[in-house]
Design a protein around this motif. Structure first.
Motif, PDB file in Angstrom:
ATOM      1  N   VAL A 158       1.075   0.459   5.804  1.00 51.70           N
ATOM      2  CA  VAL A 158      -0.152  -0.148   6.548  1.00 51.70           C
ATOM      3  C   VAL A 158      -0.076  -1.555   5.933  1.00 51.70           C
ATOM      4  O   VAL A 158      -0.398  -1.628   4.491  1.00 51.70           O
ATOM      5  N   SER A 159       0.078  -2.454   6.673  1.00 56.28           N
ATOM      6  CA  SER A 159      -0.047  -3.893   6.153  1.00 56.28           C
ATOM      7  C   SER A 159      -1.069  -4.677   6.484  1.00 56.28           C
ATOM      8  O   SER A 159      -2.102  -4.229   6.890  1.00 56.28           O
ATOM      9  N   THR A 160      -1.090  -5.888   6.196  1.00 54.42           N
ATOM     10  CA  THR A 160      -2.210  -6.834   6.406  1.00 54.42           C
ATOM     11  C   THR A 160      -2.075  -7.874   7.507  1.00 54.42           C
ATOM     12  O   THR A 160      -1.046  -7.668   8.212  1.00 54.42           O
ATOM     13  N   HIS A 161      -2.683  -9.096   7.308  1.00 58.94           N
ATOM     14  CA  HIS A 161      -2.689 -10.103   8.269  1.00 58.94           C
ATOM     15  C   HIS A 161      -1.437 -11.013   7.999  1.00 58.94           C
ATOM     16  O   HIS A 161      -1.071 -11.849   8.747  1.00 58.94           O
ATOM     17  N   ARG A 162      -0.864 -10.495   6.998  1.00 59.79           N
ATOM     18  CA  ARG A 162       0.458 -11.247   6.708  1.00 59.79           C
ATOM     19  C   ARG A 162       1.714 -10.186   6.631  1.00 59.79           C
ATOM     20  O   ARG A 162       2.201 -10.063   5.785  1.00 59.79           O
ATOM     21  N   ALA A 216      -6.256  -0.018   3.628  1.00 60.68           N
ATOM     22  CA  ALA A 216      -6.285   1.017   2.535  1.00 60.68           C
ATOM     23  C   ALA A 216      -6.724   2.501   3.281  1.00 60.68           C
ATOM     24  O   ALA A 216      -6.068   3.504   3.024  1.00 60.68           O
ATOM     25  N   PRO A 217      -8.044   2.430   3.820  1.00 60.61           N
ATOM     26  CA  PRO A 217      -8.335   3.733   4.162  1.00 60.61           C
ATOM     27  C   PRO A 217      -7.609   4.418   5.420  1.00 60.61           C
ATOM     28  O   PRO A 217      -7.067   5.356   5.399  1.00 60.61           O
ATOM     29  N   ILE A 218      -6.967   3.296   6.271  1.00 61.84           N
ATOM     30  CA  ILE A 218      -5.911   3.869   7.317  1.00 61.84           C
ATOM     31  C   ILE A 218      -4.664   4.526   6.620  1.00 61.84           C
ATOM     32  O   ILE A 218      -4.068   5.384   6.815  1.00 61.84           O
ATOM     33  N   ALA A 270      -0.161   1.279   1.025  1.00 61.05           N
ATOM     34  CA  ALA A 270      -1.250   0.362   1.507  1.00 61.05           C
ATOM     35  C   ALA A 270      -0.982  -0.884   0.765  1.00 61.05           C
ATOM     36  O   ALA A 270      -1.086  -1.116  -0.367  1.00 61.05           O
ATOM     37  N   VAL A 271      -0.664  -2.013   1.794  1.00 61.19           N
ATOM     38  CA  VAL A 271      -0.457  -3.305   1.198  1.00 61.19           C
ATOM     39  C   VAL A 271      -1.939  -4.194   1.126  1.00 61.19           C
ATOM     40  O   VAL A 271      -2.649  -3.908   2.052  1.00 61.19           O
ATOM     41  N   ALA A 272      -2.077  -4.848   0.130  1.00 62.64           N
ATOM     42  CA  ALA A 272      -3.445  -5.463  -0.075  1.00 62.64           C
ATOM     43  C   ALA A 272      -3.041  -6.989  -0.892  1.00 62.64           C
ATOM     44  O   ALA A 272      -2.000  -7.144  -1.597  1.00 62.64           O
ATOM     45  N   MET A 304       0.026   8.067  -2.344  1.00 65.02           N
ATOM     46  CA  MET A 304      -0.169   6.824  -1.925  1.00 65.02           C
ATOM     47  C   MET A 304       0.376   5.593  -2.971  1.00 65.02           C
ATOM     48  O   MET A 304       0.254   5.843  -4.218  1.00 65.02           O
ATOM     49  N   VAL A 305       0.913   4.660  -2.503  1.00 62.24           N
ATOM     50  CA  VAL A 305       1.176   3.597  -3.431  1.00 62.24           C
ATOM     51  C   VAL A 305       0.070   2.219  -2.874  1.00 62.24           C
ATOM     52  O   VAL A 305       0.406   2.019  -1.604  1.00 62.24           O
TER      53      VAL A 305
END
Ligand SMILES: Cc1ncc(C[n+]2csc(CCOP(=O)(O)OP(=O)(O)O)c2C)c(N)n1
Length: 324
Positions: free
Chosen positions: A71-75, A127-129, A146-148, A172-173
């Motif tokens: 699950v990635s981000t806005h990037r 992250a929760p997803i 989870a990418v942050a 999870m990573v």
């Protein structure tokens, strides 16, 4: 179609430097092409590019297995490419055509359920997803990433997910791309402590690595993935990177000094140039390096042509996929 980041086929922990270089060049050209489409007005709205962060994505491609989730981000583009998301369908979506999300999502709402890939523009919400994915994958040997960004690490959703991931022993990573800024806010002005230690009080180990070097990133990711695959629970990996463009395309970007930019974006630290320098130092034939660059450009050129040949979204289908 999938993008064959052949780095993924590595069976040992060392990356194939030439293949990794080709992957990174392909990723850079992909993002540059999207940036050019924004500039010419082909694409509207906000666009966040991952230029400068290719080494992380290349290492991720090597660490991920097809059954893993991310699950990635806005990037999100480079993470999607790393996980084998259809590059043409994604480009079509970015170009506002009938693409990955049927033209209804745009670049911050990319969904590829067949690849266990999605992203969200809500900072920290991935992250929760990802924890949901991890819960579903627990016991199978697959991992949810989870990418942050560094900024997202201060969001309650991420901190709450670290707690639950430890409590529920989720595979999870948490991959943190620390590019030093949340929009214009410096990490030093927003984040207390050490990002890799954020999970420490929950018993989650963390590591920090040089995010401009794909091998260094893989060296940090591998133990985290092995731990999660082995049922030992989550881990945090922080990759120190720099984003070469503004926060979004068109950002005046006056909050970063020319000296700071030069210190990260020079040939000695630009991840793509660094990888090329590694090849030269290893004695790789110049013709092989050129062939990799030519192939990368041709590949993206083909993807662009294929994406532009796809139709615009059909207005008659606007209500499909919409749940009220
Ligand atoms: C919950 C939420 N708050 C604020 C925003 C606006 N916003 C978009 S990106 C961003 C900064 C994110 O920084 P970081 O997590 O470090 O990622 P980077 O952009 O550096 O990759 C902010 C505040 C948002 N999209 N969602």
């Amino acid at each position: 179609m999938t993008f064959d980041c052949t780095v993924r086929s590595c069976t040992v922990s060392s990356l194939n430097p030439l293949r990794t270089y080709q992957t990174m060049v392909t990723m850079r050209i992909y993002e540059e092409a999207v940036g050019a489409a924004v500039e010419t007005g082909e694409v509207h709205g906000e666009m966040h590019l991952g230029i400068g962060q290719e080494a992380v994505a290349a290492a991720l491609a090597a660490a991920l297995r097809p059954e893993d989730a991310i699950v990635s981000t806005h990037r999100p583009h480079l993470h999607a490419l790393a996980h084998g998301v259809d590059p043409v369908a994604m480009l079509a979506e970015l170009l506002e055509r009938d693409g990955l999300s049927r033209g209804k999502g745009g670049h911050m709402h990319l969904f590829a359920p067949e690849r266990n890939f999605m992203c969200t523009g809500i900072v920290g919400a991935g992250a929760p997803i990802a924890a949901g994915y991890a819960l579903a994958l627990r016991g199978t040997g697959a991992v949810a990433v989870a990418v942050a960004g560094d900024g997202a690490m201060n969001q309650g959703a991420v901190l709450e997910t670290l707690n639950l991931a430890a409590l529920w022993n989720l595979p999870m990573v948490f991959l943190v791309e620390d590019n030093g800024y949340g929009i214009s806010v410096r990490r030093e002005d927003a984040s207390a402590g050490v990002l890799a230690e954020r999970g420490g009080s929950f018993g989650i180990p963390g590591a920090t690595c040089d995010g401009t070097d794909p091998q260094a990133v893989l060296d940090a990711l591998e133990p985290a993935f092995a731990r999660a695959r082995g049922g030992e629970g989550p881990a945090v990996v922080v990759a120190e990177v720099y984003r070469f463009r503004g926060h979004y395309e068109g950002d005046a970007d006056q909050y970063r000094s020319p000296e700071e930019k030069a210190s990260w974006m020079g040939e000695d630290r630009d991840p793509v140039h660094r990888q090329r320098a590694l090849l030269v130092a290893q004695g790789t034939d110049a013709s092989d390096i050129e062939a990799a660059e030519t192939a990368a450009a041709a590949t993206v050129g083909g993807w662009l042509a294929a994406a532009r040949a796809l139709p615009m979204p059909d207005p008659a289908r606007v209500r499909e996929d919409v749940i009220a």
